[in-house]
Write a protein that holds these residues in place. Structure first.
Motif, PDB file in Angstrom:
ATOM      1  N   THR A  95      47.511  36.554  34.569  1.00 23.75           N
ATOM      2  CA  THR A  95      47.481  37.713  35.455  1.00 23.75           C
ATOM      3  C   THR A  95      47.978  37.359  36.844  1.00 23.75           C
ATOM      4  O   THR A  95      48.833  38.045  37.406  1.00 23.75           O
ATOM      5  CB  THR A  95      46.050  38.304  35.524  1.00 23.75           C
ATOM      6  N   GLU A  97      40.765  44.956  28.964  1.00 22.73           N
ATOM      7  CA  GLU A  97      40.835  44.753  30.411  1.00 22.73           C
ATOM      8  C   GLU A  97      40.840  43.277  30.783  1.00 22.73           C
ATOM      9  O   GLU A  97      41.491  42.886  31.731  1.00 22.73           O
ATOM     10  CB  GLU A  97      39.650  45.449  31.088  1.00 22.73           C
ATOM     11  N   GLY A 100      44.716  43.229  42.872  1.00 26.74           N
ATOM     12  CA  GLY A 100      43.954  44.396  42.428  1.00 26.74           C
ATOM     13  C   GLY A 100      42.514  44.403  42.899  1.00 26.74           C
ATOM     14  O   GLY A 100      41.785  45.359  42.661  1.00 26.74           O
ATOM     15  N   VAL A 101      42.079  43.332  43.544  1.00 29.48           N
ATOM     16  CA  VAL A 101      40.696  43.246  44.000  1.00 29.48           C
ATOM     17  C   VAL A 101      40.664  43.045  45.516  1.00 29.48           C
ATOM     18  O   VAL A 101      41.444  42.276  46.070  1.00 29.48           O
ATOM     19  CB  VAL A 101      39.938  42.108  43.266  1.00 29.48           C
ATOM     20  N   ARG A 127      40.349  40.482  35.222  1.00 26.17           N
ATOM     21  CA  ARG A 127      40.352  41.934  35.035  1.00 26.17           C
ATOM     22  C   ARG A 127      41.437  42.648  35.829  1.00 26.17           C
ATOM     23  O   ARG A 127      42.055  43.584  35.351  1.00 26.17           O
ATOM     24  CB  ARG A 127      38.997  42.523  35.446  1.00 26.17           C
ATOM     25  N   LYS A 128      41.644  42.224  37.075  1.00 29.09           N
ATOM     26  CA  LYS A 128      42.479  43.000  37.995  1.00 29.09           C
ATOM     27  C   LYS A 128      43.630  42.241  38.621  1.00 29.09           C
ATOM     28  O   LYS A 128      44.511  42.838  39.214  1.00 29.09           O
ATOM     29  CB  LYS A 128      41.612  43.541  39.130  1.00 29.09           C
TER      30      LYS A 128
END
Length: 196
Positions: A107, A100, A25-26, A20-21
């Motif tokens: 990623t 998402e 991003g986490v 997702r991130k």
């Protein structure tokens, strides 16, 4: 139902976060919340912190690839239909998540740098595992070694690139178009289907 360990919960949380991130991003607190893990457990299980946890998540993804393809191909007599089913599953997941949830490998690969030696090595092993698992299935369905390896490499490249484009466009069209072109070309090369 088997209870998962804190370590497994952390790996699962990281896999979800990567999808997702991405890695950057986490935050650690979010990972602990998702995993339902107490503070301090991350460094207990992964002394190298978030990067070591990311490597463990990447390795877990690799471990599941063989069985995923084996199951998928066992339900489809046509290997191209099996590959199409895999793409459809990825697109459904992407669409249902509001664009998402992409590929966790892509990623983290995009945000890794030359300093992320362990992460890049794990990613290389994982992408290689995906290509090898797919080419094994293709060989089992009658493709010659080089054909299987080339088609697997092309499929993974289209899958990864198409998912990234679909994710940023908020539309599945980029991956659908690339996949349609790939399958049309593959069927032209093997018009009667592939036979062992």
């Amino acid at each position: 139902m088997k209870k998962t360990s804190t370590r497994d919960n952390l790996i699962n949380a990281m896999t979800d976060a990567l999808q997702r991130k991405g890695l950057h991003g986490v935050g650690l607190n979010e990972l602990l919340d998702i995993a339902g893990a107490p503070k301090g457990s991350l460094y207990h299980h992964f002394p190298g912190g978030k990067s070591e946890l990311a490597v463990a998540a990447i390795e877990r993804i690799s471990e599941r690839i063989d069985s995923l393809f084996a199951q998928l191909f066992s339900h489809q007599p046509d290997p191209l239909n099996a590959m199409h089913s895999w793409l459809q599953g990825a697109l459904q997941q992407l669409e249902s998540s509001g664009f998402e949830r992409g590929c966790p490998l892509a990623t983290i690969a995009l945000e890794s740098s030359a300093d992320d030696v362990e992460i890049r090595a794990a990613l290389q092993r994982s992408f290689n595992a995906v290509r090898q698992a797919l080419s094994r299935q293709l060989r089992a369905h009658g493709y010659a070694d080089e054909q299987a390896e080339n088609l697997a490499a092309l499929f993974v490249a289209i899958y990864e690139g198409g998912l990234l484009q679909a994710r940023v466009a908020g539309s599945s069209e980029p991956l659908r178009r690339a996949a349609t072109a790939l399958f049309n070309l593959a069927r032209e090369q093997f018009p009667g289907g592939v036979r062992p």
